[in-house]
Design an enzyme around this catalytic site. Structure first.
Site, PDB file in Angstrom:
ATOM      1  N   ASN A   7     -22.738 -20.213  58.774  1.00 19.12           N
ATOM      2  CA  ASN A   7     -23.577 -19.524  57.768  1.00 19.12           C
ATOM      3  C   ASN A   7     -23.771 -18.234  57.930  1.00 19.12           C
ATOM      4  O   ASN A   7     -24.146 -17.416  58.973  1.00 19.12           O
ATOM      5  CB  ASN A   7     -24.991 -20.004  57.803  1.00 19.12           C
ATOM      6  N   ARG A  90     -22.050 -22.339  54.525  1.00 19.78           N
ATOM      7  CA  ARG A  90     -23.040 -22.374  53.524  1.00 19.78           C
ATOM      8  C   ARG A  90     -22.614 -21.065  52.613  1.00 19.78           C
ATOM      9  O   ARG A  90     -22.453 -20.174  52.984  1.00 19.78           O
ATOM     10  CB  ARG A  90     -24.347 -21.994  54.247  1.00 19.78           C
ATOM     11  N   HIS A 179     -31.798 -22.779  47.706  1.00 19.03           N
ATOM     12  CA  HIS A 179     -32.564 -23.878  49.030  1.00 19.03           C
ATOM     13  C   HIS A 179     -32.016 -25.278  48.590  1.00 19.03           C
ATOM     14  O   HIS A 179     -32.659 -25.900  48.953  1.00 19.03           O
ATOM     15  CB  HIS A 179     -33.857 -23.768  48.782  1.00 19.03           C
ATOM     16  N   LEU A 208     -41.471 -24.773  52.221  1.00 21.29           N
ATOM     17  CA  LEU A 208     -42.382 -23.673  52.296  1.00 21.29           C
ATOM     18  C   LEU A 208     -42.031 -22.947  53.623  1.00 21.29           C
ATOM     19  O   LEU A 208     -42.255 -23.411  54.920  1.00 21.29           O
ATOM     20  CB  LEU A 208     -43.756 -24.214  52.588  1.00 21.29           C
ATOM     21  N   GLY A 209     -41.486 -21.883  53.713  1.00 22.01           N
ATOM     22  CA  GLY A 209     -40.923 -21.039  55.011  1.00 22.01           C
ATOM     23  C   GLY A 209     -41.241 -19.771  54.594  1.00 22.01           C
ATOM     24  O   GLY A 209     -42.051 -19.301  53.965  1.00 22.01           O
ATOM     25  N   ASN A 210     -40.205 -18.658  55.304  1.00 23.90           N
ATOM     26  CA  ASN A 210     -40.537 -17.565  54.794  1.00 23.90           C
ATOM     27  C   ASN A 210     -40.045 -17.368  53.529  1.00 23.90           C
ATOM     28  O   ASN A 210     -40.785 -16.562  52.430  1.00 23.90           O
ATOM     29  CB  ASN A 210     -39.615 -16.501  55.893  1.00 23.90           C
ATOM     30  N   ARG A 240     -41.766 -11.728  49.418  1.00 26.80           N
ATOM     31  CA  ARG A 240     -41.317 -11.846  47.866  1.00 26.80           C
ATOM     32  C   ARG A 240     -42.408 -12.079  46.901  1.00 26.80           C
ATOM     33  O   ARG A 240     -43.401 -13.339  47.604  1.00 26.80           O
ATOM     34  CB  ARG A 240     -40.232 -12.967  47.665  1.00 26.80           C
ATOM     35  N   ASP A 284     -46.068 -13.481  58.350  1.00 26.74           N
ATOM     36  CA  ASP A 284     -45.949 -14.579  58.928  1.00 26.74           C
ATOM     37  C   ASP A 284     -47.160 -15.561  58.855  1.00 26.74           C
ATOM     38  O   ASP A 284     -48.426 -14.874  59.347  1.00 26.74           O
ATOM     39  CB  ASP A 284     -45.911 -14.318  60.406  1.00 26.74           C
ATOM     40  N   ARG A 286     -48.512 -17.743  60.471  1.00 27.88           N
ATOM     41  CA  ARG A 286     -49.612 -18.047  61.927  1.00 27.88           C
ATOM     42  C   ARG A 286     -50.494 -16.689  61.912  1.00 27.88           C
ATOM     43  O   ARG A 286     -51.354 -16.790  62.459  1.00 27.88           O
ATOM     44  CB  ARG A 286     -48.614 -18.069  62.969  1.00 27.88           C
ATOM     45  N   ILE A 335     -43.580 -23.471  57.440  1.00 32.15           N
ATOM     46  CA  ILE A 335     -44.933 -23.706  57.001  1.00 32.15           C
ATOM     47  C   ILE A 335     -45.413 -25.075  56.481  1.00 32.15           C
ATOM     48  O   ILE A 335     -46.370 -25.888  56.917  1.00 32.15           O
ATOM     49  CB  ILE A 335     -45.504 -22.819  55.878  1.00 32.15           C
ATOM     50  N   GLY A 336     -44.443 -25.907  55.900  1.00 32.60           N
ATOM     51  CA  GLY A 336     -44.447 -27.068  55.337  1.00 32.60           C
ATOM     52  C   GLY A 336     -44.669 -28.226  56.380  1.00 32.60           C
ATOM     53  O   GLY A 336     -45.075 -29.151  56.538  1.00 32.60           O
ATOM     54  N   GLU A 337     -43.940 -27.676  57.496  1.00 34.51           N
ATOM     55  CA  GLU A 337     -43.834 -28.673  58.418  1.00 34.51           C
ATOM     56  C   GLU A 337     -44.796 -28.599  59.754  1.00 34.51           C
ATOM     57  O   GLU A 337     -44.968 -29.582  60.225  1.00 34.51           O
ATOM     58  CB  GLU A 337     -42.237 -28.664  59.404  1.00 34.51           C
ATOM     59  N   GLU A 388     -30.595 -28.327  57.108  1.00 39.03           N
ATOM     60  CA  GLU A 388     -29.583 -27.696  56.055  1.00 39.03           C
ATOM     61  C   GLU A 388     -28.309 -27.526  56.868  1.00 39.03           C
ATOM     62  O   GLU A 388     -27.447 -28.106  56.092  1.00 39.03           O
ATOM     63  CB  GLU A 388     -29.997 -26.505  55.821  1.00 39.03           C
TER      64      GLU A 388
HETATM   65  P1  AMP Z   1     -38.989 -20.583  58.048  1.00 43.07           P
HETATM   66  O1  AMP Z   1     -38.477 -19.632  57.273  1.00 43.07           O
HETATM   67  O2  AMP Z   1     -38.757 -22.193  57.625  1.00 43.07           O
HETATM   68  O3  AMP Z   1     -38.700 -20.606  59.674  1.00 43.07           O
HETATM   69  O4  AMP Z   1     -40.475 -20.619  58.179  1.00 43.07           O
HETATM   70  C1  AMP Z   1     -41.395 -19.467  58.918  1.00 43.07           C
HETATM   71  C2  AMP Z   1     -42.702 -19.571  58.481  1.00 43.07           C
HETATM   72  O5  AMP Z   1     -43.441 -20.746  59.005  1.00 43.07           O
HETATM   73  C3  AMP Z   1     -43.559 -18.392  58.891  1.00 43.07           C
HETATM   74  O6  AMP Z   1     -44.576 -18.162  57.936  1.00 43.07           O
HETATM   75  C4  AMP Z   1     -44.291 -19.044  59.879  1.00 43.07           C
HETATM   76  O7  AMP Z   1     -45.507 -18.526  60.306  1.00 43.07           O
HETATM   77  C5  AMP Z   1     -44.623 -20.623  59.583  1.00 43.07           C
HETATM   78  N1  AMP Z   1     -45.054 -21.349  60.674  1.00 43.07           N
HETATM   79  C6  AMP Z   1     -44.235 -21.578  61.679  1.00 43.07           C
HETATM   80  N2  AMP Z   1     -44.900 -22.367  62.433  1.00 43.07           N
HETATM   81  C7  AMP Z   1     -46.400 -22.448  62.025  1.00 43.07           C
HETATM   82  C8  AMP Z   1     -47.409 -23.155  62.089  1.00 43.07           C
HETATM   83  N3  AMP Z   1     -47.687 -23.855  63.269  1.00 43.07           N
HETATM   84  N4  AMP Z   1     -48.296 -22.970  61.339  1.00 43.07           N
HETATM   85  C9  AMP Z   1     -48.239 -22.606  60.317  1.00 43.07           C
HETATM   86  N5  AMP Z   1     -47.245 -21.698  59.779  1.00 43.07           N
HETATM   87  C10 AMP Z   1     -46.149 -21.713  60.705  1.00 43.07           C
END
Ligand code: AMP
Length: 401
Positions: A7, A90, A179, A208-210, A240, A284, A286, A335-337, A388
């Protein structure tokens, strides 16, 4: 069969080496700050981690360094690069040309080049990565797995914008969606978990991530998605803005502070908005959770979390209406996980729609696969860690085996 997944970003190269079809990860790593000062490579083999701080002036040197790590007696897992049977890349944008992964030939290269106009930050480094891997591994088949491919099944009514039709014909302006590898992987995993053939599952998938996007999946195929012409559309994200009234842009341009500053506005919407822009604290989730707990319900961190969840809920409702029947709502991405509170809030007050979150199951499920719905919930609620790279490895294996 050994498959290398690459990637390639503008200043980074992520890689993962797989033994297929077992999908066993043999080694992985990340070259960062390629072409910049302070470049480094982090290489992992099982639990071992190796950090190499050294000059990586360009992607060619980066790819060569990665291959030398993979074959090094101290850090490696191969005795010769010739053991690599195929490389999966990718590629962010495949335009309207590809709805599946493709063996890379001259036509595919031309298409990726032609789509550079649509994804100027992503397709050019993707092309460099392919060319450098071809040079370093002559004769080894290369596969392109497009981020847009899964969403090529959107119907016209979903992918066209109500602009003059010429905008589509002349400038290719339409919803492409991104995605795709994540939504496609989750669709396959969800079908397996539900014990149904893929072509019979209806899902709402929430990455749901960054970066954040959702998809409405009917019969295993994407029929709508939140990202659009670019990955800026749809949900609120880390930095964004997602959907906003398009008239805001000319309005800002009419103000002296922003006159002729299109690039500045673009940066505002892509890098300074979303969770970061509203909270003023962090992109972030968290950090926002911690700050909201400390600063209280009137804090901007709490407001940012509320807005984030509101927008996810908005699209859950929209996609349930579009699909009619939904087997499961799926959460993936950082965030989703992991974000139990966010998941609960996104699906709150939906009992009348047959969506019931089991509070205990939700609270305890983090970073692993599981069902967080109550026994009485008509619609299952699945948490599925996305993969992915693994999906790219599978697609590459299937095309090259
Ligand atoms: P990704 O882009 O998929 O790596 O996701 C990043 C996002 O996941 C960031 O906003 C992190 O704060 C969030 N994240 C990671 N661990 C947790 C958690 N335990 N609770 C809430 N959000 C989380």
């Amino acid at each position: 069969m050994i498959v290398l997944v690459v990637n390639c970003g503008s200043s980074s190269i992520k890689y993962q080496l797989y033994e297929m079809p077992e999908k066993k990860v043999m080694a992985k790593g990340l070259a960062e700050k390629v072409g910049e000062s302070g470049s480094m490579l982090t290489h992992r083999r099982g639990d071992e981690k190796f950090e190499l701080t050294q000059n990586i002036p360009n992607h060619k040197v980066g790819i060569e360094l990665i291959l030398s790590c993979l074959t090094s007696p101290e850090m490696g897992v191969l005795s010769n690069v010739k053991e690599i049977s195929a490389v999966g890349h990718r590629v962010v944008h495949g335009g309207e040309s590809y709805s599946d992964a493709m063996r890379i030939d001259q036509d595919v290269m031309t298409c990726i080049e032609e789509c550079s106009d649509l994804a100027p930050l992503h397709n050019p480094p993707n092309l460099i990565g392919i060319n450098e891997c071809r040079a370093a591994l002559p004769g080894v088949p290369m596969v392109a797995v497009f981020d847009t491919a899964f969403h090529q099944t959107l119907p016209r009514a979903a992918y066209l914008y109500p602009l003059p039709y010429e905008a589509y014909e002349k400038y290719r302006i339409r919803k492409y969606g991104f995605h795709g590898t994540s939504h496609a992987y989750i669709t396959h995993r969800a079908a397996a978990i539900l014990g149904k053939p893929v072509d019979q599952v209806n899902l709402v998938t929430c990455h749901l991530g960054n970066g954040c996007s959702m998809a409405a999946v009917r019969g295993g195929k994407s029929v709508d998605t939140t990202m659009g012409f670019t990955p800026l559309a749809g949900l609120m994200m880390g930095t964004r803005c997602g959907d906003i009234d398009p008239a805001i842009i000319p309005y800002l341009l009419s103000k002296p502070e922003y006159a002729n500053k299109v690039a500045e506005i673009d940066k505002m919407m892509n890098k300074k908005s979303g969770l970061l822009g509203i909270s003023g604290v962090s992109n972030d989730m968290r950090d926002l959770g911690d700050d909201a707990a400390k600063s209280g319900p009137d804090s901007r961190s709490k407001l940012a979390i509320d807005m984030f969840c509101y927008r996810v809920k908005h699209y859950v409702g929209a996609y349930m209406a579009i699909l009619g029947r939904v087997d499961a709502i799926c959460f993936m991405g950082g965030i989703g996980e992991n974000g139990a509170d966010v998941r609960a809030e996104c699906l709150s007050n939906m009992e009348n729609f047959g969506v019931l979150v089991d509070t205990e199951k939700n609270k305890t499920l983090r970073g692993k696969e599981g069902d967080i719905s109550t026994d009485g919930s008509k619609i299952k609620i699945l948490v599925i860690p996305t993969d992915e790279e693994g999906f790219i490895a599978e697609e590459t294996y299937n095309l090259c085996k």
